[in-house]
Design an enzyme around this catalytic site. Structure first.
Site, short mmCIF file in Angstrom:
data_model
loop_
_atom_site.label_atom_id
_atom_site.label_comp_id
_atom_site.label_asym_id
_atom_site.label_seq_id
_atom_site.Cartn_x
_atom_site.Cartn_y
_atom_site.Cartn_z
N GLN A 195 -1.87 2.71 9.96
CA GLN A 195 -0.58 2.79 9.23
C GLN A 195 0.46 3.57 10.02
O GLN A 195 1.66 3.28 9.92
CB GLN A 195 -0.78 3.47 7.86
CG GLN A 195 -1.53 2.65 6.84
CD GLN A 195 -3.01 2.97 6.84
OE1 GLN A 195 -3.59 3.34 7.87
NE2 GLN A 195 -3.67 2.81 5.72
N ARG A 244 0.86 -1.20 0.00
CA ARG A 244 0.00 0.00 0.00
C ARG A 244 0.89 1.24 0.00
O ARG A 244 2.09 1.15 0.18
CB ARG A 244 -0.96 -0.01 1.21
CG ARG A 244 -0.27 -0.45 2.46
CD ARG A 244 -0.31 0.38 3.68
NE ARG A 244 -0.26 1.77 3.53
CZ ARG A 244 0.88 2.50 3.63
NH1 ARG A 244 2.07 1.95 3.82
NH2 ARG A 244 0.84 3.81 3.52
N GLY A 245 0.22 2.40 -0.19
CA GLY A 245 0.98 3.64 -0.35
C GLY A 245 1.09 3.91 -1.84
O GLY A 245 1.43 3.01 -2.63
N ALA A 246 0.82 5.17 -2.23
CA ALA A 246 0.64 5.47 -3.66
C ALA A 246 1.83 5.05 -4.54
O ALA A 246 1.64 4.29 -5.51
CB ALA A 246 0.30 6.94 -3.83
N ARG A 285 -7.52 -0.26 -6.55
CA ARG A 285 -7.60 0.88 -5.62
C ARG A 285 -7.77 2.16 -6.45
O ARG A 285 -6.89 2.52 -7.22
CB ARG A 285 -6.36 0.95 -4.72
CG ARG A 285 -6.22 -0.31 -3.87
CD ARG A 285 -5.48 -0.08 -2.58
NE ARG A 285 -6.17 0.81 -1.67
CZ ARG A 285 -5.56 1.38 -0.61
NH1 ARG A 285 -4.29 1.15 -0.39
NH2 ARG A 285 -6.23 2.16 0.20
N ASP A 312 -2.12 10.91 -2.28
CA ASP A 312 -2.49 9.85 -3.23
C ASP A 312 -2.86 10.40 -4.60
O ASP A 312 -2.77 9.70 -5.60
CB ASP A 312 -3.65 9.03 -2.67
CG ASP A 312 -3.15 8.16 -1.54
OD1 ASP A 312 -3.00 8.67 -0.42
OD2 ASP A 312 -2.83 6.98 -1.80
N ASN A 328 -5.44 12.47 0.42
CA ASN A 328 -4.52 11.64 1.22
C ASN A 328 -5.36 10.90 2.26
O ASN A 328 -6.59 11.07 2.32
CB ASN A 328 -3.43 12.51 1.87
CG ASN A 328 -2.32 11.65 2.47
OD1 ASN A 328 -1.81 10.74 1.81
ND2 ASN A 328 -1.96 11.89 3.72
N LYS A 329 -4.71 10.10 3.04
CA LYS A 329 -5.40 9.25 4.04
C LYS A 329 -6.43 10.04 4.84
O LYS A 329 -6.18 11.17 5.24
CB LYS A 329 -4.32 8.65 4.95
CG LYS A 329 -4.82 7.75 6.05
CD LYS A 329 -5.71 6.63 5.55
CE LYS A 329 -5.11 5.80 4.43
NZ LYS A 329 -6.12 4.96 3.73
#
Ligand code: MRU
Length: 343
Positions: free
Chosen positions: A196, A51-53, A91, A237, A247-248
């Site tokens: 996270q 995960r993570g862009a 995603r 993201d 973003n998150k």
């Protein structure tokens, strides 16, 4: 990144296998997964083993290579396009996935021979991963100039080496400042519901020996009010042309709090995270994840099974709350993203 003192990339390809660190097992177990089939890659992205862009971007490009390695050679173009479509659907918010896969697909667009396509896709996907690391290192160098000795930095989610191929985005300037012996301290939001911050950012910082406190998601305002936080850096993201940044979930709240308290708020992101086709953040698709993420963590139940939920994974921070964007081409002040398009 360093894990128990050993340098490793978090996403790479070896012998036609995609190797990733299973982020769902961290920090309790460091498990490397070797993915050989496209189905395994799809599962890894959608369940957030990776995960993570930028990490998803590199995984997507390597995923195409894995797909090409396993498909019917006579029909490879159609099959590769199917793999692209399935990967893209895993995603929806992080644009790096599309941007990196588009580069990979473009590299074989004019090729008809399967073996040549395999060779080119191998080179291109590795180049995408290498470029991602190079971009993160530059983000570290440019971002470091913003960090003063004694800086106390808040970060949200994990935008470290685990979320990229190595080094990180938001954590890159922090690493660089630490390597240059600046006295810095990091506040790490726990980042509900997937944690996270608690599981990954705290792990990365402790592996590096960078001083930090893990804080509850709703504690940031308290520390800002007390003058304990002097700067905020998060990843992103997807960043639209007007500077709005997804973003998150929870990032927007921190950005508004930062402005209210006169604290600079920076987004650190490579150019692969920019979506200049979108005028504003209103058009960024926001992933809605399973409500189970709010009801249980691992085997621990947090509430009753059929509690009603809403679980957006990201939010959009309007550009007016963002001081600047730390990228591999320098720090872009808020409102000047349009100049990337012109250059
Ligand atoms: O749902 P996740 O964990 O993939 O979300 C990750 C984030 O929001 C990160 O901050 C972002 O991808 C930047 S990673 C360098």
């Amino acid at each position: 990144m360093k894990i128990n003192g050993i340098e490793t990339r978090t996403v790479y390809c070896k012998d036609n296998k995609l190797v990733i660190i299973n982020q769902n097992k961290l920090p309790f177990e460091v498990e490397f997964l070797e993915l050989e089939k496209i189905e395994e890659v799809l599962h890894a992205i959608s369940t957030m083993q990776v995960r993570g862009a930028p990490a998803i971007g590199a995984t997507g490009a390597f995923g195409l290579l894995i797909a090409l390695n396993n498909i019917d050679k006579s029909n490879w173009k159609i099959e590769l396009q199917k793999a692209y479509n399935s990967l893209l659907a895993t995603r929806p918010t992080a644009i790096d996935l599309k941007n990196c896969m588009d580069i990979a697909m473009d590299s074989v667009k004019e090729i008809s021979d399967y073996d040549t396509a395999m060779e080119i896709l191998n080179l291109t996907s590795n180049h995408i991963a290498d470029s991602s690391v190079a971009a993160c290192r530059k983000i570290g160098m440019f971002g470091n100039y913003l960090i003063k000795d004694g800086e106390r930095i808040l970060t949200h989610c994990n935008a470290g080496a685990l979320a990229t191929v190595d080094y990180g985005t938001a954590l890159a300037p922090i690493r660089q400042a630490f390597y240059e012996d600046k006295n810095i301290f990091v506040y790490v939001d726990e980042t509900r519901p997937r944690l996270q911050g608690a599981r990954l950012t705290a792990f990365e910082l402790s592996q590096e020996g960078i001083d930090y406190n893990l804080i509850a998601d709703n504690a940031a305002g308290y520390f800002m009010q007390k003058g304990k936080i002097s700067m905020v850096i998060t990843g992103a993201d997807r960043i639209a042309l007007n500077g709005d940044a997804a973003n998150k979930i929870g990032t927007y709240t921190k950005a508004v709090l930062a402005k209210e308290n006169g604290i600079p708020f920076y987004i650190a992101a490579p150019l692969t995270t920019f979506d200049l086709s979108l005028e504003s953040g209103k058009d960024i698709p926001i992933e809605e994840r399973d409500g189970k993420e709010l009801i249980e963590v691992g085997n621990a139940k947090l509430t009753f099974d059929n509690a009603k939920t809403a679980n957006p994974a990201f939010d959009v921070t309007p550009a007016q709350y963002i001081t600047g964007y730390i990228t591999e081409i320098g720090v872009i002040p808020s409102g000047e993203i349009v100049n990337i398009k012109k250059s």
